[in-house]
Design an enzyme around this catalytic site. Structure first.
Site, mmCIF file in Angstrom:
data_model
loop_
_atom_site.group_PDB
_atom_site.id
_atom_site.type_symbol
_atom_site.label_atom_id
_atom_site.label_comp_id
_atom_site.label_asym_id
_atom_site.label_seq_id
_atom_site.Cartn_x
_atom_site.Cartn_y
_atom_site.Cartn_z
ATOM 1 N N ASP A 235 0.826 -1.213 0.000
ATOM 2 C CA ASP A 235 0.000 0.000 0.000
ATOM 3 C C ASP A 235 0.862 1.266 0.000
ATOM 4 O O ASP A 235 1.954 1.279 0.572
ATOM 5 C CB ASP A 235 -0.927 -0.022 1.223
ATOM 6 C CG ASP A 235 -2.100 0.937 1.070
ATOM 7 O OD1 ASP A 235 -2.380 1.378 -0.066
ATOM 8 O OD2 ASP A 235 -2.737 1.247 2.095
ATOM 9 N N HIS B 247 2.306 3.111 -9.112
ATOM 10 C CA HIS B 247 2.160 1.657 -9.286
ATOM 11 C C HIS B 247 3.380 1.089 -10.014
ATOM 12 O O HIS B 247 3.895 0.033 -9.655
ATOM 13 C CB HIS B 247 0.877 1.320 -10.049
ATOM 14 C CG HIS B 247 -0.367 1.746 -9.325
ATOM 15 N ND1 HIS B 247 -0.586 1.472 -7.990
ATOM 16 C CD2 HIS B 247 -1.468 2.440 -9.745
ATOM 17 C CE1 HIS B 247 -1.761 1.973 -7.626
ATOM 18 N NE2 HIS B 247 -2.310 2.565 -8.662
ATOM 19 N N LEU C 63 10.457 -21.083 -3.950
ATOM 20 C CA LEU C 63 9.458 -20.232 -3.287
ATOM 21 C C LEU C 63 8.197 -20.175 -4.144
ATOM 22 O O LEU C 63 8.276 -20.172 -5.378
ATOM 23 C CB LEU C 63 10.030 -18.820 -3.106
ATOM 24 C CG LEU C 63 9.114 -17.762 -2.481
ATOM 25 C CD1 LEU C 63 9.924 -16.838 -1.567
ATOM 26 C CD2 LEU C 63 8.394 -16.914 -3.515
HETATM 27 C C1 IPE Z 1 -5.612 -2.753 -0.261
HETATM 28 O O1 IPE Z 1 -5.260 -1.426 -0.386
HETATM 29 C C2 IPE Z 1 -5.531 -3.445 -1.588
HETATM 30 C C3 IPE Z 1 -4.203 -3.614 -2.155
HETATM 31 C C4 IPE Z 1 -3.077 -3.238 -1.606
HETATM 32 C C5 IPE Z 1 -4.157 -4.289 -3.412
HETATM 33 P P1 IPE Z 1 -6.349 -0.270 -0.614
HETATM 34 O O2 IPE Z 1 -5.571 0.985 -0.703
HETATM 35 O O3 IPE Z 1 -7.215 -0.618 -1.758
HETATM 36 O O4 IPE Z 1 -7.210 -0.343 0.729
HETATM 37 P P2 IPE Z 1 -7.970 0.799 1.527
HETATM 38 O O5 IPE Z 1 -8.944 1.420 0.561
HETATM 39 O O6 IPE Z 1 -6.961 1.791 1.990
HETATM 40 O O7 IPE Z 1 -8.612 0.104 2.675
HETATM 41 C C1 IPE Z 2 -1.692 0.107 -3.364
HETATM 42 O O1 IPE Z 2 -1.427 1.483 -3.408
HETATM 43 C C2 IPE Z 2 -1.829 -0.497 -4.737
HETATM 44 C C3 IPE Z 2 -3.183 -0.920 -5.085
HETATM 45 C C4 IPE Z 2 -4.226 -0.840 -4.312
HETATM 46 C C5 IPE Z 2 -3.375 -1.462 -6.412
HETATM 47 P P1 IPE Z 2 -2.594 2.558 -3.446
HETATM 48 O O2 IPE Z 2 -2.911 2.850 -4.861
HETATM 49 O O3 IPE Z 2 -3.731 2.087 -2.613
HETATM 50 O O4 IPE Z 2 -1.867 3.793 -2.769
HETATM 51 P P2 IPE Z 2 -2.529 4.858 -1.792
HETATM 52 O O5 IPE Z 2 -3.118 4.111 -0.651
HETATM 53 O O6 IPE Z 2 -3.560 5.589 -2.584
HETATM 54 O O7 IPE Z 2 -1.387 5.722 -1.375
HETATM 55 MG MG MG Z 3 -4.153 2.358 -0.642
#
Ligand code: IPE
Ligand code: IPE
Ligand code: MG
Length: 244
Positions: free
Chosen positions: A16, A33, A127
């Protein structure tokens, strides 16, 4: 306990913070990303080096479809590109790629790329890399309940081995109906970016996982950060509801 016992067999990561990383640099979210690929490589190297056997990465949740179409499209493109660019190195490292989540919602193109990664890495013994794609726990558990209910309701035409008496349904029946049936539960779940929640990730399997929430944003996650997570895990006292 020997040092070996202190290495988690299965590490799961909620990757995240990509969006915030991009925002901090005045970049587009998709650039965050894209910057999240190198930390995946670093985590794999660190996992292999430490003898971790299973690494699960939460890459796309069922809820993530609700993001702007442009971001969703760029993520799908990134999955396809990564399969092409990363698979040779995965094969070299002895990494086997598997997937959890419902792939039927992905385009034909994405599905074929994912299937190719699984096929080409099928012999990996070092792995198992489990990608959680279009994954959420509630969806997984709902699908598992459907499978079990179908077996309980099955009539005489059904194979005997597939039929199940509702009274015989136990925790193992449920575990075996989940997408993760073949894998051990995660010992350690890491979520980067300082958020302290599971966001629909491995809710059943996380029952006794150790949780770790470093502040680092996913694109800044390094091998040293992975080692730090393992060091934190080694300090934890896992009791599983028992007394010493
Ligand atoms: C969880 O992160 C999903 C992934 C890392 C793929 P999100 O960014 O989507 O989750 P919330 O919205 O903060 O709970
Ligand atoms: C996690 O990073 C990746 C996915 C959920 C695909 P985010 O895109 O949720 O990044 P933030 O939380 O907005 O910083
Ligand atoms: Mg996120």
């Amino acid at each position: 306990m020997s040092d070996q016992n202190r290495i988690p067999q299965h590490v799961a990561i909620i990757m995240d913070g990509n969006g915030r990383w991009a925002e901090l640099r005045g970049k587009e979210r998709y650039e965050g990303h894209a910057a999240g690929i190198e930390p995946v490589r670093a985590s794999l190297r660190a996992a292999v080096r430490n003898g971790v056997k299973y690494l699960t990465l939460y890459a796309f949740s069922t809820e993530n479809w609700g993001r702007p179409q442009k971001e969703v499209d760029s993520l799908m493109e990134l999955f396809c590109q990564s399969v092409i660019s990363e698979t040779p190195e995965l094969v070299r490292q002895g990494v086997r790629v598997r997937m959890i989540g419902e792939r039927s919602r992905f385009s034909e193109k994405v599905r074929s790329y994912l299937a190719r990664a699984e096929e080409q890495t099928a012999d990996g013994k070092v792995l198992t890399l489990i990608l959680a794609l279009n994954y959420s726990s509630r969806s997984e558990i709902t699908r598992a309940v459907r499978k079990i209910a179908a077996r309980a309701a099955a009539g005489g035409i059904c194979l005997r081995s597939a039929r199940i008496d509702p009274a015989a349904i136990d925790e193992r029946t449920v575990s075996e109906a989940l997408d993760t049936a073949e894998y051990p539960d995660p010992d350690l779940i890491v979520r980067t970016s300082g958020e302290c929640r599971l966001s629909n990730f491995l809710l059943w399997q996380a029952s006794y996982a150790e949780l770790y929430f470093p502040e680092v944003l996913w694109p800044d996650f390094t091998e040293a950060e992975f080692d730090r997570a393992l060091a934190e895990y080694a300090r934890r006292d896992r009791r599983f509801g028992l007394v010493k």
